[in-house]
Design an enzyme around this catalytic site. Sequence first.
Site, PDB file in Angstrom:
ATOM      1  N   CYS A   1       0.827  -1.203   0.000  1.00 55.47           N
ATOM      2  CA  CYS A   1       0.000   0.000   0.000  1.00 55.47           C
ATOM      3  C   CYS A   1       0.866   1.260   0.000  1.00 55.47           C
ATOM      4  CB  CYS A   1      -0.916   0.027   1.227  1.00 55.47           C
ATOM      5  SG  CYS A   1      -2.263  -1.182   1.209  1.00 55.47           S
TER       6      CYS A   1
ATOM      7  N   CYS B   1      -7.152  -7.235  -3.226  1.00 52.62           N
ATOM      8  CA  CYS B   1      -7.515  -6.943  -1.838  1.00 52.62           C
ATOM      9  C   CYS B   1      -8.990  -6.589  -1.683  1.00 52.62           C
ATOM     10  CB  CYS B   1      -6.650  -5.800  -1.306  1.00 52.62           C
ATOM     11  SG  CYS B   1      -4.880  -6.179  -1.344  1.00 52.62           S
TER      12      CYS B   1
ATOM     13  N   CYS C   1      -5.310   1.396   4.633  1.00 53.43           N
ATOM     14  CA  CYS C   1      -4.094   1.313   3.823  1.00 53.43           C
ATOM     15  C   CYS C   1      -3.063   2.335   4.266  1.00 53.43           C
ATOM     16  CB  CYS C   1      -4.420   1.511   2.346  1.00 53.43           C
ATOM     17  SG  CYS C   1      -5.150   3.119   1.982  1.00 53.43           S
TER      18      CYS C   1
END
Length: 250
Positions: free
Chosen positions: A130, A214, A239
């Site tokens: 991320c 995800c 994230c």
Amino acid sequence: MPGAEAPAGSAIALYARKGPGFEAKLAATIERLRRAAAAHPDRIVQATSLGAEDMVLTDLIARHRLPIAIGTLETGALHAETVGLIARITAHYGLAVEIYRPQAEAVITFVREHGERAMYESLALRKACCGLRKLEPLGRMLKDRSAWITGLRREQSDARGEVPFEDRDDAGRLKLNALADWSWGEVWAYIAEHGVPFNPLHDQFMPSIGCAPCTRAIAVGEPFRAGRWWWEDEQAKECGLHVSQAPAAR
């Protein structure tokens, strides 16, 4: 088209509901956007995730001709349907969308060292992914800007239950969460009424959409963000874009 009947099972048919006082809420939202644009001329951006909330914000910016830039993070791992929305925004509104991508060499190195499925191996690796795909590009988006707009809402999760309309990020920029008090039903009522383009994955029971590896569809009764990083503990499901990066006090 605005006013057209939505197919049964579509996100509009399932969710679109106006709450009491919605028109006043909408007017207040527009006023918040106007004030922010006036206070930060040429230095404000909507950081759109291309989700339903952000499409409402883009529509308001375009509809009211507000001088607010539109920027998005093209992580290199998004669904094709999400990426397709960028061109649809330009076609529908005539607005240019600033696109920020991760540094290619950083992605190549990460995948070479940790593999394509690194995000499933540990929380640390998922957050590292991320970081290079989202946080670093966001830093470039916000460089030389003094304000940004997000689609955060209090209803999205327990962790966001007290999201304020206005906040400050770690760099002191204004962070405007203009839809903080909107319900999911109101988001979709606005989309239906104004013919706002949206991600077709929302019709496949994906209320919260991030990178493809995800994100999954949610089942009836699951929380709004259950389809994001579903293999992790509920408390870890951010994230980093909306989490302070400042070091903890000692």
